[in-house]
Design an enzyme around this catalytic site. Sequence first.
Site, PDB file in Angstrom:
ATOM      1  N   PRO A 150      78.755  24.135  30.007  1.00  0.00           N
ATOM      2  CA  PRO A 150      77.780  24.968  30.720  1.00  0.00           C
ATOM      3  C   PRO A 150      78.131  26.462  30.663  1.00  0.00           C
ATOM      4  O   PRO A 150      77.249  27.302  30.522  1.00  0.00           O
ATOM      5  CB  PRO A 150      77.847  24.431  32.150  1.00  0.00           C
ATOM      6  CG  PRO A 150      78.277  23.004  31.996  1.00  0.00           C
ATOM      7  CD  PRO A 150      79.175  22.955  30.802  1.00  0.00           C
ATOM      8  N   ASN A 151      79.411  26.803  30.730  1.00  0.00           N
ATOM      9  CA  ASN A 151      79.793  28.228  30.696  1.00  0.00           C
ATOM     10  C   ASN A 151      80.505  28.621  29.407  1.00  0.00           C
ATOM     11  O   ASN A 151      81.166  29.660  29.350  1.00  0.00           O
ATOM     12  CB  ASN A 151      80.676  28.564  31.908  1.00  0.00           C
ATOM     13  CG  ASN A 151      79.888  28.424  33.203  1.00  0.00           C
ATOM     14  OD1 ASN A 151      78.743  28.877  33.283  1.00  0.00           O
ATOM     15  ND2 ASN A 151      80.472  27.756  34.181  1.00  0.00           N
ATOM     16  N   GLY A 199      44.907  27.653  12.449  1.00  0.00           N
ATOM     17  CA  GLY A 199      44.081  28.105  13.574  1.00  0.00           C
ATOM     18  C   GLY A 199      44.216  27.168  14.766  1.00  0.00           C
ATOM     19  O   GLY A 199      45.297  26.653  15.040  1.00  0.00           O
ATOM     20  N   GLU A 253      74.633  25.704  16.690  1.00  0.00           N
ATOM     21  CA  GLU A 253      75.728  25.947  15.720  1.00  0.00           C
ATOM     22  C   GLU A 253      75.989  27.433  15.516  1.00  0.00           C
ATOM     23  O   GLU A 253      76.271  27.889  14.403  1.00  0.00           O
ATOM     24  CB  GLU A 253      75.471  25.178  14.433  1.00  0.00           C
ATOM     25  CG  GLU A 253      75.475  23.682  14.743  1.00  0.00           C
ATOM     26  CD  GLU A 253      75.461  22.775  13.557  1.00  0.00           C
ATOM     27  OE1 GLU A 253      75.972  23.175  12.507  1.00  0.00           O
ATOM     28  OE2 GLU A 253      74.944  21.645  13.699  1.00  0.00           O
ATOM     29  N   ARG A 289      39.905  23.832   4.054  1.00  0.00           N
ATOM     30  CA  ARG A 289      39.203  24.362   5.223  1.00  0.00           C
ATOM     31  C   ARG A 289      38.134  25.386   4.777  1.00  0.00           C
ATOM     32  O   ARG A 289      38.471  26.432   4.213  1.00  0.00           O
ATOM     33  CB  ARG A 289      40.217  25.045   6.152  1.00  0.00           C
ATOM     34  CG  ARG A 289      39.625  25.798   7.321  1.00  0.00           C
ATOM     35  CD  ARG A 289      39.037  24.864   8.353  1.00  0.00           C
ATOM     36  NE  ARG A 289      38.587  25.619   9.521  1.00  0.00           N
ATOM     37  CZ  ARG A 289      37.751  25.136  10.426  1.00  0.00           C
ATOM     38  NH1 ARG A 289      37.260  23.910  10.296  1.00  0.00           N
ATOM     39  NH2 ARG A 289      37.390  25.856  11.455  1.00  0.00           N
ATOM     40  N   LEU A 298      81.941  20.286  22.019  1.00  0.00           N
ATOM     41  CA  LEU A 298      82.517  21.635  22.136  1.00  0.00           C
ATOM     42  C   LEU A 298      81.874  22.382  23.303  1.00  0.00           C
ATOM     43  O   LEU A 298      82.547  22.850  24.223  1.00  0.00           O
ATOM     44  CB  LEU A 298      82.271  22.386  20.814  1.00  0.00           C
ATOM     45  CG  LEU A 298      82.684  23.856  20.745  1.00  0.00           C
ATOM     46  CD1 LEU A 298      84.202  23.986  20.662  1.00  0.00           C
ATOM     47  CD2 LEU A 298      82.060  24.547  19.517  1.00  0.00           C
ATOM     48  N   ILE A 323      75.202  17.978  24.059  1.00  0.00           N
ATOM     49  CA  ILE A 323      75.952  17.286  23.005  1.00  0.00           C
ATOM     50  C   ILE A 323      75.028  16.316  22.264  1.00  0.00           C
ATOM     51  O   ILE A 323      74.516  15.351  22.852  1.00  0.00           O
ATOM     52  CB  ILE A 323      77.177  16.528  23.597  1.00  0.00           C
ATOM     53  CG1 ILE A 323      78.062  17.499  24.405  1.00  0.00           C
ATOM     54  CG2 ILE A 323      77.966  15.836  22.490  1.00  0.00           C
ATOM     55  CD1 ILE A 323      78.551  18.724  23.647  1.00  0.00           C
ATOM     56  N   GLY A 354      79.154  28.562  25.653  1.00  0.00           N
ATOM     57  CA  GLY A 354      78.226  28.316  24.559  1.00  0.00           C
ATOM     58  C   GLY A 354      78.698  29.124  23.363  1.00  0.00           C
ATOM     59  O   GLY A 354      79.513  28.663  22.561  1.00  0.00           O
TER      60      GLY A 354
HETATM   61  N1  CAA Z   1      87.697  30.638  10.008  1.00  0.00           N
HETATM   62  C1  CAA Z   1      89.014  30.638  10.327  1.00  0.00           C
HETATM   63  N2  CAA Z   1      89.534  31.367  11.337  1.00  0.00           N
HETATM   64  C2  CAA Z   1      88.693  32.125  12.046  1.00  0.00           C
HETATM   65  C3  CAA Z   1      87.287  32.172  11.778  1.00  0.00           C
HETATM   66  C4  CAA Z   1      86.810  31.394  10.705  1.00  0.00           C
HETATM   67  N3  CAA Z   1      85.507  31.376  10.378  1.00  0.00           N
HETATM   68  N4  CAA Z   1      86.698  33.019  12.659  1.00  0.00           N
HETATM   69  C5  CAA Z   1      87.684  33.479  13.450  1.00  0.00           C
HETATM   70  N5  CAA Z   1      88.878  32.935  13.089  1.00  0.00           N
HETATM   71  C6  CAA Z   1      90.194  33.208  13.676  1.00  0.00           C
HETATM   72  C7  CAA Z   1      90.496  34.699  13.616  1.00  0.00           C
HETATM   73  O1  CAA Z   1      91.108  35.038  12.385  1.00  0.00           O
HETATM   74  C8  CAA Z   1      91.435  34.875  14.777  1.00  0.00           C
HETATM   75  O2  CAA Z   1      92.725  34.453  14.368  1.00  0.00           O
HETATM   76  P1  CAA Z   1      94.066  35.221  14.870  1.00  0.00           P
HETATM   77  O3  CAA Z   1      94.069  35.056  16.364  1.00  0.00           O
HETATM   78  O4  CAA Z   1      95.171  34.485  14.175  1.00  0.00           O
HETATM   79  O5  CAA Z   1      93.887  36.659  14.452  1.00  0.00           O
HETATM   80  C9  CAA Z   1      90.911  33.876  15.806  1.00  0.00           C
HETATM   81  O6  CAA Z   1      90.183  32.889  15.064  1.00  0.00           O
HETATM   82  C10 CAA Z   1      90.004  34.513  16.821  1.00  0.00           C
HETATM   83  O7  CAA Z   1      88.934  35.128  16.116  1.00  0.00           O
HETATM   84  P2  CAA Z   1      87.973  36.212  16.758  1.00  0.00           P
HETATM   85  O8  CAA Z   1      88.817  37.290  17.406  1.00  0.00           O
HETATM   86  O9  CAA Z   1      86.994  36.631  15.725  1.00  0.00           O
HETATM   87  O10 CAA Z   1      87.254  35.374  17.913  1.00  0.00           O
HETATM   88  P3  CAA Z   1      86.174  35.806  18.979  1.00  0.00           P
HETATM   89  O11 CAA Z   1      86.609  35.283  20.299  1.00  0.00           O
HETATM   90  O12 CAA Z   1      85.855  37.260  18.861  1.00  0.00           O
HETATM   91  O13 CAA Z   1      84.892  34.898  18.600  1.00  0.00           O
HETATM   92  C11 CAA Z   1      82.832  34.373  17.506  1.00  0.00           C
HETATM   93  C12 CAA Z   1      84.241  35.011  17.436  1.00  0.00           C
HETATM   94  C13 CAA Z   1      82.291  34.565  16.098  1.00  0.00           C
HETATM   95  C14 CAA Z   1      81.904  35.033  18.488  1.00  0.00           C
HETATM   96  C15 CAA Z   1      82.990  32.880  17.819  1.00  0.00           C
HETATM   97  O14 CAA Z   1      83.340  32.697  19.178  1.00  0.00           O
HETATM   98  C16 CAA Z   1      81.767  32.035  17.512  1.00  0.00           C
HETATM   99  O15 CAA Z   1      81.495  31.718  16.354  1.00  0.00           O
HETATM  100  N6  CAA Z   1      81.010  31.631  18.544  1.00  0.00           N
HETATM  101  C17 CAA Z   1      79.861  30.764  18.357  1.00  0.00           C
HETATM  102  C18 CAA Z   1      80.167  29.386  18.825  1.00  0.00           C
HETATM  103  C19 CAA Z   1      79.199  28.384  18.300  1.00  0.00           C
HETATM  104  O16 CAA Z   1      78.810  28.412  17.144  1.00  0.00           O
HETATM  105  N7  CAA Z   1      78.837  27.422  19.152  1.00  0.00           N
HETATM  106  C20 CAA Z   1      77.961  26.378  18.721  1.00  0.00           C
HETATM  107  C21 CAA Z   1      78.327  25.103  19.376  1.00  0.00           C
HETATM  108  S1  CAA Z   1      78.182  23.662  18.393  1.00  0.00           S
HETATM  109  C22 CAA Z   1      76.576  23.249  18.351  1.00  0.00           C
HETATM  110  O17 CAA Z   1      75.697  24.002  18.620  1.00  0.00           O
HETATM  111  C23 CAA Z   1      76.350  21.873  17.867  1.00  0.00           C
HETATM  112  C24 CAA Z   1      75.035  21.297  18.186  1.00  0.00           C
HETATM  113  O18 CAA Z   1      74.454  21.457  19.219  1.00  0.00           O
HETATM  114  C25 CAA Z   1      74.378  20.455  17.183  1.00  0.00           C
END
Ligand code: CAA
Length: 384
Positions: A129-130, A344, A368, A269, A126, A158, A132
């Site tokens: 770089p730009n 310590g 996540e 300790r 997922l 990843i 996150g």
């Molecule tokens: N479940 C279902 N639908 C959801 C939802 C959820 N939890 N959250 C949002 N949606 C839906 C909304 O209802 C909305 O739907 P509609 O367009 O039909 O109204 C749509 O998705 C858009 O929602 P938002 O307007 O809330 O979206 P946003 O752009 O404002 O973003 C955010 C919200 C919470 C900031 C989100 O972008 C987010 O969670 N970002 C974090 C990303 C992340 O966790 N990245 C981690 C990468 S993976 C990783 O880290 C793995 C690893 O290394 C091990």
Amino acid sequence: MIFELNEEQIAIQKMARDFAEKEIMPYARDLDEKEEFPWEILRKLHSVGLHDLAVPEEYGGPGIDSLSYSLIIEQIARGCAGVTVTSSANGNSLALYPLLIGGNEEQKQRFLPTICEKGDLVSFSLTEPNAGSDISSIATTARKDGNDYIINGTKCFITNASYSKYHTVFANVIDGSGTKKLSVFMLEDSMPGIIKGKKEKKLGLRCSDTAELIFEDVRVPKDNLIGKEGDGFKLAMKTLDMARPSVGAISLGIAQAAFEAAVEYSKGRIQFGKPISHNQGIQFMLADMATKIEAARLLVYQASWLKDKFYKEGVPFTEKAAFAKVYASDVAMQVTTDAVQIFGGYGYSREYMVEKYMRDAKIMQIFEGTNQIQRIVIARQVLA
Ligand code: CAA
């Protein structure tokens, strides 16, 4: 409310604890020092049925409930968080949730039984770089070409990228009008054009693999599109909801290991003629550590239980998943930092494990969905 585990859950918890003590703990320091991928432990986890935990029985997985899953993750992480992330937080749960919740029957039958039988790893591709926290900035594209899509782009950070046999890839399908539709595809690692990029040198989780994945004109059949074009954002959000209790469970395991080490050390300790555990300053630290771990455990177990209701009945649990992730990971950071303090100067030395726990805990507040993003998610629910 009944706050008791059933007999099966107690047995599975014990089995995971025994496995961690025998097969993981003796090797955790060495794997960390050498930044060595834990293949042997992964194979053993697979052979005893503690891998592929999220997959239901009909697709070749163990078909356990989500609370049992978290109990296992917690115990394995008490042994080593790097091993845990390699096995479960990404490879066979996070990465497979889009397929489990958005895939059709043919796709599930095509991929899951083989993955489970062989213990293959799958990456969750997922992040870029730009892109996150801001998934909407994903630049990877999927261009339609007859019955195929041609995927181009670069993913970073990843987990298991270097060793995965499959990749769950998020890419934008761009239609004639230029509208971007974020979509999810299952890619097989053997597809031409998948290039393994730079491996990260990390602060913690050093035995886990974190690397770049580059897609150059990768041709993917349309049958590998999960759900419909444009389902990507919601599948990512739902996947992250389902994965966040596991981050909470890993955090709990790390915190528990650090806490136990701090208790033990404080009793042995001797300073000023008595064990440092006789000092109220140390006792209050230990009491706060124990209280926070217990509170985090309740949130993680609750979110894990709700995860099954979401999976089976579609009941949303976004806020509860975020509570578990944000609180347990913050607790892991506090508890491990306090454990180092109690040790310590020795805590700062690599002679003891607490410095590793502290390094491993940090990423739990970042991946996540950072803990700032979790608070945004919670605030939106609170203010809705
Ligand atoms: N479940 C279902 N639908 C959801 C939802 C959820 N939890 N959250 C949002 N949606 C839906 C909304 O209802 C909305 O739907 P509609 O367009 O039909 O109204 C749509 O998705 C858009 O929602 P938002 O307007 O809330 O979206 P946003 O752009 O404002 O973003 C955010 C919200 C919470 C900031 C989100 O972008 C987010 O969670 N970002 C974090 C990303 C992340 O966790 N990245 C981690 C990468 S993976 C990783 O880290 C793995 C690893 O290394 C091990």
